[in-house]
Structure formats: structure tokens, C-alpha cells
Design an enzyme around this catalytic site. Structure first.
Site, PDB file in Angstrom:
ATOM      1  N   GLY A 291      73.397   1.975  50.027  1.00  0.00           N
ATOM      2  CA  GLY A 291      73.307   0.534  50.154  1.00  0.00           C
ATOM      3  C   GLY A 291      72.475   0.127  51.353  1.00  0.00           C
ATOM      4  O   GLY A 291      72.112   0.951  52.198  1.00  0.00           O
ATOM      5  N   CYS A 292      72.175  -1.163  51.417  1.00  0.00           N
ATOM      6  CA  CYS A 292      71.280  -1.666  52.459  1.00  0.00           C
ATOM      7  C   CYS A 292      71.952  -1.649  53.826  1.00  0.00           C
ATOM      8  O   CYS A 292      71.368  -1.177  54.808  1.00  0.00           O
ATOM      9  CB  CYS A 292      70.780  -3.054  52.106  1.00  0.00           C
ATOM     10  SG  CYS A 292      72.047  -4.223  51.585  1.00  0.00           S
ATOM     11  N   TYR A 293      73.172  -2.166  53.900  1.00  0.00           N
ATOM     12  CA  TYR A 293      73.862  -2.124  55.197  1.00  0.00           C
ATOM     13  C   TYR A 293      74.047  -0.676  55.663  1.00  0.00           C
ATOM     14  O   TYR A 293      73.755  -0.350  56.820  1.00  0.00           O
ATOM     15  CB  TYR A 293      75.217  -2.820  55.107  1.00  0.00           C
ATOM     16  CG  TYR A 293      75.165  -4.328  54.997  1.00  0.00           C
ATOM     17  CD1 TYR A 293      74.499  -5.094  55.956  1.00  0.00           C
ATOM     18  CD2 TYR A 293      75.803  -4.994  53.980  1.00  0.00           C
ATOM     19  CE1 TYR A 293      74.477  -6.480  55.879  1.00  0.00           C
ATOM     20  CE2 TYR A 293      75.782  -6.384  53.882  1.00  0.00           C
ATOM     21  CZ  TYR A 293      75.118  -7.117  54.843  1.00  0.00           C
ATOM     22  OH  TYR A 293      75.104  -8.483  54.759  1.00  0.00           O
TER      23      TYR A 293
ATOM     24  N   SER B  91      71.048   0.941  57.327  1.00  0.00           N
ATOM     25  CA  SER B  91      70.693   0.421  58.649  1.00  0.00           C
ATOM     26  C   SER B  91      71.666   0.861  59.723  1.00  0.00           C
ATOM     27  O   SER B  91      71.327   0.908  60.904  1.00  0.00           O
ATOM     28  CB  SER B  91      70.607  -1.112  58.602  1.00  0.00           C
ATOM     29  OG  SER B  91      71.893  -1.697  58.564  1.00  0.00           O
TER      30      SER B  91
ATOM     31  N   GLU C 137      65.305  -3.227  58.738  1.00  0.00           N
ATOM     32  CA  GLU C 137      64.762  -2.681  57.488  1.00  0.00           C
ATOM     33  C   GLU C 137      64.694  -3.820  56.492  1.00  0.00           C
ATOM     34  O   GLU C 137      65.277  -4.882  56.693  1.00  0.00           O
ATOM     35  CB  GLU C 137      65.688  -1.591  56.941  1.00  0.00           C
ATOM     36  CG  GLU C 137      67.047  -2.176  56.555  1.00  0.00           C
ATOM     37  CD  GLU C 137      68.006  -1.222  55.865  1.00  0.00           C
ATOM     38  OE1 GLU C 137      67.839  -0.013  55.987  1.00  0.00           O
ATOM     39  OE2 GLU C 137      68.933  -1.732  55.206  1.00  0.00           O
TER      40      GLU C 137
END
Lengths: 347, 347, 347, 347
Positions: free
Chosen positions: D154-156, D159, D317
Site C-alpha cells: 500500500g501507499c502508506y 512511505s 512518494e
């Protein structure tokens, strides 16, 4: 001073929310009713956290039942409902002795046939059209003051009509040459869960829409025709831009033979110079929406292009303010004989 | 395939940055020089963190010295400089055998007198005007391919000229009725520390500016006059809206007697249907800037209003792309006989 | 009721503009002076078109001369000046009998040494530090009411200190575990022509800055230390996000041994439940800046994570409102014995 | 070179659209299938005007039928589907011999029990969990290269995990002190007609949400635990900010006894210095989302605060890029032995 008992019918959208803000703060108004089918029973402040701990915002939403609204003692009702729906409740409230300030399109047109042409269905209450007053206070202040039913204008029409009316009345412009391009904030599209309105579809985006025959054209042309004393047909191209609120409109028109550019500024100044909510920026100045958001002001600038013999009129207003909620409150002030700026002195 | 050694003169602004992005990625280009007085000696990737770890971005900025640029072996130079400054360096580079693709306004006008009228100072290199080719690939592809000096068009002009040229050539529109309203992203104002450009002054704001005689009017009217075969004078009203990039332009014009609305779509389709970077959305469709940002596409929609006999043309492009950087790369591809879409196939 | 004659020194920035807005509308204030070196002699409404046709906005800007300010009869002055500059004029105005509400950092710290550590130069008026009252009305209302010199807190400190103070006083949190992450709108950076602040650099951007030792840390730690009864050192990471106004702060801290999560809500409610400008959203609710912009409210939500034994406190305020201008007006109301909400009842 | 026949299952959302963009441009990929129930039969370019006139975008959407997908000859499929839905189609495609790169959460967790705890329903395909590889190329490149089923992060998590993993492996941080605050663009919430996502609700707004136990915590803690060699429990607070795309994450953690601040920079540099898509900004530098949008880069900055003994790690990102689509393409490149940067060299 006794406060005017006031109702808002359809208070859960963006226009309704702006009316709530204005009427909760209005020194001569007591908000006695706000309706919403979805939010019935919940306090205004629960639905709109922005109004938490604001005086009067513990009022619960009620259903839009005319008898129940009348039972609150309301003397006047603002309608922030979809067109077609407003007419019926307007009639019911008028019958119960309330004044009605309708922000929908239902009573803006004098002609039921034009309504049907632009809105696609027969007018729901054609017998009330004659009585309704188009609620542009700068143009029809006296009629509004005496009205029982005010049809408060749309946001685009206000920004287009106000700069043009004095110039058409003064016979300075060729009516057939009028072209209006407007850019509106997204709140003008209403508070609805529509995929085309979600943030990523609107942010970093600009687009025209509704060409060539946006519904608001009908009331624009009606009012310009009255001012010009002849039938006026114009081009109107609305655009959506990524701001919450605000409309900027640029209108071009050819100067009539014999009319002078100087007359433009002079006529605008004569008509609007002393008015509370019209601000003339003068020749060569371009209005900016950021100076009018959350106010009832409309800012107007203009310039003349001798190369084309065209006047360029530019106006800026808040589509939820002068273009909707606060303009309707202006009518309230007129109807009840209040100071014109009562409840509208915010900046 | 040998890569074309390429220089960018004035690479620290927004247009320069877009050219860097495009040329660093172009499969047939080798970026050999990028100039900036302020950033001399620093790597591109140090000045623009966005280019860090991108191939070729360790190139250091150099001073805009013609001899030094020529010494890199550059065959062609893009100039992203202020008008008035570009002409001098263009001449110096031409003398050293480079092709020049100038993105300033210096060589866009055929008439030095018109330049002086709109830019306020005598033209810095009038002898080069005759040779320069106005770099609209869709209109002047052959001339560009043969050119030594290309004057790449401005962002507003591209968005206005492209939809109109085929229609004027086909004699469908009354040239004197043309009115163009454009909305531009803030990057069009350049990368400069100007109070009117800071975030809080532009966000939640929309305004016209530069009326009635924006500098770009001169090149717009020049190109429209060529297409129409007569002198054309138009109204052009630019607006600033809070997006980073993108222009949407709405142009209205009256249909000539005897011209049919159907001809509008037909002519556009004949001229642009097969072109790589013009996308016709068809009658009734409104282009949206978000579909063209960071591309070389211009999207065109149109509609006809029988009530006013006016055509409404709508176009959308990226002011830094088709309106500046990528359009200039299109000229590079033409000059060097590359595939038209080389280096421009991003979406 | 007699209106309080009031001056604003340094009225041309964003905080100054917000003070103008508030004081022009305040029912018990008469704005008698507004200073700006650059705008001297121009009317407020000419400098800020937003104030055109607003009562009182024809006042011309004057120079920040203490004698001239005193000559207007001003009883109180707001200072919206850079730190280091405010102290000198504060002293001069105090000597002339005015009360001073300073929105700079000059009088927020009790220790001149801490000031020098964080601001990089010796304190300009250390003898006044003892007298100055840190102007957080919810924490120090009585002292403010009696003060001659109020140091109105910064925007970040307000959003961090208010949720923490009652919990530290009640000994519920481990002070050494406090970490605050704040996101601020761009107006917090001031109205200045700085390249990093232009629209295209801030829009579609988010970034931390000022780590690890932002200047406001000094006043935050001072106030938390007082509340905790011990020296408190925290981590504070500010971020810039693309909104005009608003701060949202998320603060985490470990619950002390023996402290219960239920006590968090109970203590906040006991301390803030009845206060006019603190709105407790309750456990699990997350405040949104859009509900507090252009108000004096701070919204506070919280949750407890049993997995980590940490409390998560979230607050939202307008950085120009509760974080600057309207909070300073709250102090004015206290000093002059007005209703706490006078002039602050907007939504 | 033969192109890899590739399918995208669920291509109509924001992640799907980004995958389309990347795979249409990828030099070694042939897009042979894209599915969407709602858009079946319509060309990609008709659904996404942005792809009009882009090579390959005349492909019609098909239904997500495993047999039909396999019949296109696809060797690999990207799944951009909701969790719970992806597992079933993943199994069906694996059975038909395709490699699967799943961008949902279905195969990110090693433990079916943790999945059920965080996602609220039993895992739909627990037998596949052991085989699935968590697709962080910088951490698990070799396993990805050999995988049949990749669970793209996932995106979180991306990062948060990437800056921490090397430091935890090097035993520099106290795992129990980790607190991550993230700010995400609105596209992270998906393309859905949700009232809370419309423009006016998100613009000029910032808010935390999903506290204290966001679903992505589960995969974050899993990966951090593996790196630390012990169970790690952290605090994670996501926020929504008004940008289209981009995540900036600020993570704080206490330095272990005996660890030095210098080691932070050294370890990050050793591990990531030579990697293609991790850019180390160095001590004291704060990454900005605008430098990474539409790229596969993650930018990392850090600082140490001796006052608190805490490290502050900051990363940026694109939530649709390195946080979703382009990171999945990175896995494709690994699986098929392509250049790591193939199809990802855009800026």
C-alpha cells in the site's frame, strides 16, 4: 426590536448552509425552522460541525411540512430546493400567510412556456408567476419590498445582468452582440455525491459545460430584454474552475453607433455609485473573486477596446453569496423594512 | 541512431524546466548544454530535485555564452528567455551554425512595427524576421522542417489559432465577430517572486487581466489574418485560475451567411482528424484541461447555437506543453526528420 | 456604549488584514489608526479591495509613529510586526499610556536567554518580559484581563498547547513522550514575495520544514512546562500544505502509569466544556480545518490506542484566527471587560 | 525484444488508470487486456479521454473473466481490485498459468488471523499466503524476481517502511517509539462518488482519519517486525490533504542507547545510495511531494534532534506511483528480468 421569525426550507445543501450562516448571525432574524428530510431531528450543529457552539444552532432540522413550518410562527420562508419542488411548497406557505423568498428557478420566469422550454416539464404553478418578483434588489427594489413571493436570481444571471442592465437601459450596447463567459466555483454544482464532482476530477481542471443553452439563459435573456426594451438573445458559456466559491464573468458587447466609451463609466457610476453592494472598480480594473467571497458584494470592472468597438465588462461575486444566499437576505431586508445592510456587513 | 546534440538556453524557469524534462527523456536527443546565470555550475538535478537520479541530469548549468554553447557540439538550441533577450543570442547561435527554436515572442511577428506596438521597444533583430517560421506544426509543418529559426508560438495563441485556422480558411466564420476567452494556470505567469503570484493571492481566486490588448493578440491576429486572407481583429480576454498548468479557451464567432453548422465538424475532421496531437472531441463535447496536462495534445470541442448563429469553439492544452515546451519539441522532430511523436508519447 | 479606540500597527500583512476585518466589524471597537510604511496615506479599502464600501475602511494608513498613534486617542494597539521590531514600538506605546496586544514573538518567552537561543539575537526589551502575559485566554484569562502588555501566542503553539495543558495539569501524560505534527496553510508563511511561496511551488505540494527546532518550540515548551510543573521537551514537526488558512495538529503522548483513557475525555470536558471557543468533538472524532476557518474556534478530538498506550490528540484552528487575529481580539475583550464573544460571533 | 503480454484487472479506478498509463508506455509490455464491469466494451480511450490517440488505447474493456483473460495470452496480470475480491481472481489466474501482481491488501499479510483482525472477514485464500511475496523491491527484490504471486504494498506502508527498515536492521532505533504521521492526496481514497470526497469538502480542508488502527497498520507492523527481529507496534496517523496525488510521511523514533546520529545517514546511504528509485536528500533536507508525483521515486530526508534523542525521518512518494502503480511495475521488471528502470524513466 422584534426579531423576524424565519424558516429555511431545504437547509442541508450549500445554499442552505450559507443561509443558515447568514440568518443565525442576522441581528433582526430569529431562525425558527430549518428543514431537511435526511437530517430530521438532528441539530443544525450536529449536521454542520461548523455551527457548533453558535447561538441558535441547537435547533433541530424538521420535515418540510407546511403546517409544521407555519406552526413555528415563521413569517417568512427561504426555499433552497430543486426547481420543480419549490413551487408546491411555496404555494402552501403563501396560503398559510408566510412571505416566500424562493432561491430555486421556479418563479424567475414570467412565461410558463419559457420555463417548459428550458426546464423540460410544465410549470408547476403558473398562476403564481405573475405575482412573483425577480429578486434583484438593485434593479427591482421597490417591487421586492412589496412582494409576497420573491424569486431570488441565480448566480450566473446576477453576475451577467447587473453590469448590463444600466447600459442597456441607456441604449449604449448592441443587444445582439452580447457574449458572456463565466467561471464558477464548484459549490455552484451543489452538494451531491457525483463522480464528476469529486476532488481529483475538479482539482487541476477547467472546462466549459452546459453549452449552448444553459437553463439560466432563460432568466438572463428575460431580464436583459426588459432592460433593453426589445427581445435580447445572447451567448452564455459557463465554465467550472477549481475554487470552492466565486464567479467571475466577462461579458463583451459592441458599442452602439454614437455611444461613447466614456458613457459606460458614467452610467455605471450614476446607477450603482451609491449602492451598498455594488462596487465599481473603474475603467481598466479587473475584479477578483477572492475579494467578494463570503460577502454580498458584486465587483464590476470594465474596459473599452477601440480596435473592436467592444466594451468588456467584468464582474465577480460569491455564487453562494450575492449569487444566492446573501442576495436573498437582501430581499428579506427590503420586505421587512430593515436597514439594507442588516446582517450583511461582513467582509 | 545518432542522438541530436541539443542545448537549452534559459533553463531555470517553468518552460525551461519542462524542456529539460522532455529532452532528458527524448530518445533521439542528447542534452549537451543548459544555461542559467543564477545556477551556473550547479547540476540540473541539484537545482531541480525532481530530476535527481534521472539519466543526464548531472549536467551542470553553464552561462549563456554562444561560443561555449557552440563548443558543446550542440546542433540546435531551444531559447526559453524573455522577449528582447532572445533575439541577440538567437543571432549569435545561428551565426555559429546552430538551428534555433525560440520560445520567446521575438520572432513570432512578421512586422517589426507590430512588435514595437505591442512590446514597447524596437525589434532587436528585424533582419531575421523574414526568415523566422511561426512554429505551429499543424499549420506550417513543411516550413518548420526547412527552417533554421523557428518562433515557437505562445500558449494562448496556440489554443486560439488552431481551432480557428481551418474554419477561416474554409470561409465559414465572420472574422470580425471572433471573441476568445482563455483561462490559464498560474505557471503561465512564469517562475518569479511576485507578490501577486504567491499561493494565497492565487488560490481561491479567479480574475481577468491584460485587457484589452494582451501582447499575444499580435501573433494571434497575424496568424488568423493569414488564414482568413484579410485583416482580422479580435477580442481576447485572458483569465488567471488556480491550477498549476493548463489553458482552456472558449472562442465564439458568427457563422457566415450560407455556411452550415455541419461544415464546422466536417472541416475540423478533414484537417485535424489524422493529426497526432489534435484530438477532436466532437460536437457538444467540452475539453477539460486535466486530460491534456503534461502532454502535447490539444483537445478541441465545439457546438453551434442556432439561436445566435454562433459557433462555440473550445480547446484545452497544457500551457507548458502544447503551449510551450512540447510544441517546440514537435518542431525539433520536424527539423531533424524524426518521427512526429518521438519523445512526445507520454500521457 | 462607548467604542474602544483601537490601533493596528503593521496592518498590511495577512495577520494585519485579519485584524482589520475583525476590528472593522467589532461592535465595541472604533478603529482609529492602522499603520503601514509602504501604504502610508492610502485608504485601507484602496490597499485591500475586499474592504471597499465597508464602514470605516476609508481610514488612511499612517506611519508607525508612536506619537502619531497616541494622538489618535487610541487606548489599545495590536502589533502585527516582525519579531525584534515589535518590542521597541510596544515600549513606546506603553509609555504613552496604551495597552498593547503584541502578536509577534517578542514577549512570549519569560526568559531572555531562551529568546536569544531561538531567535538568534539578544532580546530587545528584557525588562518588559516579566510584565507581559502570554495571551492564551483559556489558560490565563484573569492575568490577561489585568494586563497592560499581552503576548498573543503563535498559531502552532495554540493548536498544540490547548489540548495538552489540562491533561498535563491532571498528570495524565508522560511529558517526555509528546510529539506534535502540524500541517499549516500557506498564509502562515506571511505575505511576502518569496519564490518558495508562489502558487506553483505550493500547490500540489506537501512538505515538512523547520525541523528539528522551529522557533515556536520555545513558547510551546515554556507553557507545557508550566502546566506539567516540570521541564518539558517535545518534538514538533511543522508541515506546509496547500490551503490558504488553517492548521491541523496531531499530538501523541503516552499515558502515565495508572492514568485511564476515560480520564482524558473527562478532564477535557471539565476544563473546556463550557468555554466559548473550544469545541470538543469527543472520542474518535477528527477535527477538520474547514469547520474553523475564519472563526475563533479550536476544535479538539482525541482517541486512545491501547496497543501503544498512547493518546492521540487532534486539533484544528484557523492560523490567522484562533492562531493569531481573533485570539488577540479575545484578549481585547478580556482587557476591556466586554462579552467574551463580542465581535467574534461569526461562523 | 518480445513484449510481455499483460492484463490489468480492475482498470477503471485511479490505480487502474495509473497502471494503464504506465503499461501503455512501457517499452517491453503489450497490454492485451483491461477489465471493468461498468465499462465493458468501451475503448480505454473512450472511458479515459486522456488516452485518446495514445497507441494501444483503442483496446476495449472486457469483463473480469479468468478464462477470457487467459485467452488473450496474458502472461501476467495486475489486480487493482478491492480487498476480498482480488483473492478469488488471483487464484483463478494463477491456475491458468499467469503471474499475478496484486495491488489489493489480500496477500500482503502472512497471517490470516491478522488479516481477519484488520479487515473484518476471514481471509478468502489463506493457502496462498505463504507463497505470496510482499512486493517491496528495495527490500525483497530476489524473492519478487522468483515469485508467482506478488502482493504489492500500500501507499502508506511504502512511505513508512522504506526509511525504517535499514535502521531497524542496523539496530539503531527503539522500535516501541515509532510514530508515523502521513499526509495523503485525495486520490488515495479512490474514485468513488462519496459526498465526503467532493471538491468543496476536500479543498481548503485538512484532517486526520482512521485513527488509531488504520488497516494498513497491519502490513506496516509485519514488515517492521521482520526488519527488527522482534514484534513492533507503532502509532500511525493518516491525514487527508487537498492535493490530487502524493504522500509525505514524517516518522519519529528514539535512537537506541549507544547508537549515533551519524549512523543514520551512513546506513541509509549504504543501503539505498545506489538504488534506482530511492533518493536520499541528506540530513536536514525535507522531501516535497511535488518532486515525486508521477514518478516511481521515494525521496527521503532525515534529521536528528539531540534535545529529545529522536530521529525524524521524512519521506515523499506518489501514492499512485511508488505507492501503487509504478511500484507494481517495478515488480514486473524484476519478474521478467527487465532493466529495473524499464518503463519507469519518466520525471
Amino acid at each position: 426590536m422584534k426579531r423576524i421569525k424565519t424558516a429555511i426550507v431545504g437547509a442541508s445543501g450549500y445554499t442552505g448552509q450559507e443561509l443558515l450562516r447568514l440568518l443565525l448571525l442576522h441581528p433582526h432574524v430569529e431562525l425558527v425552522a430549518a428543514t431537511s428530510r435526511q437530517e430530521e431531528g438532528r441539530a443544525l450543529s450536529a449536521v454542520f460541525p461548523r455551527f457548533s457552539k453558535v447561538d441558535g444552532a441547537d435547533l433541530p432540522f424538521m420535515l418540510p411540512d407546511p403546517d409544521a413550518i407555519a406552526a413555528t410562527g415563521a413569517e417568512v420562508a427561504f426555499l433552497a430546493l430543486p426547481h420543480g419542488v419549490a413551487a408546491e411548497i411555496a404555494r402552501a406557505l403563501l396560503e398559510r400567510g408566510l412571505k416566500v423568498i424562493d432561491l430555486s428557478a421556479d418563479f424567475r420566469l414570467r412565461s410558463a412556456a419559457t420555463y417548459e422550454e428550458f426546464y423540460g416539464h410544465p410549470h408547476p404553478a403558473p398562476d403564481l408567476l405573475e405575482e412573483a418578483v425577480y429578486g434583484l434588489p438593485e434593479v427591482r427594489g421597490e417591487a421586492i419590498a412589496a412582494a409576497r413571493l420573491v424569486a431570488s436570481p441565480g448566480c450566473y444571471p446576477t453576475s451577467i445582468i447587473l453590469p448590463l442592465v444600466p447600459l442597456l437601459k441607456a441604449d449604449l450596447l448592441e443587444p445582439s452582440t452580447i457574449i458572456a463567459n463565466s467561471m464558477s466555483g464548484v459549490s455552484g454544482a451543489g452538494k451531491k455525491a457525483d463522480l464528476s464532482l469529486i476532488f481529483c476530477e475538479c482539482n487541476e481542471s477547467a472546462r466549459a459545460y452546459g453549452v449552448p443553452k444553459h437553463r439560466h439563459l432563460s432568466e438572463i435573456e428575460q431580464e436583459l430584454s426588459i432592460a433593453a426594451g426589445e427581445d435580447v438573445t445572447i451567448s452564455f458559456i459557463p465554465h467550472l474552475i477549481p475554487v470552492n466559491a466565486g464567479i467571475v464573468t466577462t461579458t463583451t458587447a459592441t458599442l452602439k453607433d454614437g455611444a461613447s466609451a466614456e458613457a459606460i463609466g458614467r452610467v455605471l457610476d450614476e446607477v450603482y455609485g451609491a449602492m451598498d453592494f455594488v462596487r465599481l472598480l473603474g475603467e481598466g480594473s479587473c475584479p477578483d473573486t477572492k475579494n467578494v467571497t463570503r460577502t454580498n458584494f458584486i465587483d464590476i470592472g470594465w474596459t473599452f477596446d477601440p480596435r473592436t468597438n467592444r466594451v468588456i465588462l467584468m464582474s465577480a461575486e460569491d455564487n453562494l453569496g450575492k449569487g444566492a444566499g446573501s442576495q436573498a437576505v437582501q430581499s428579506l431586508n427590503l420586505i421587512f423594512g430593515l436597514e439594507p445592510t442588516a446582517g450583511l456587513q461582513f467582509v
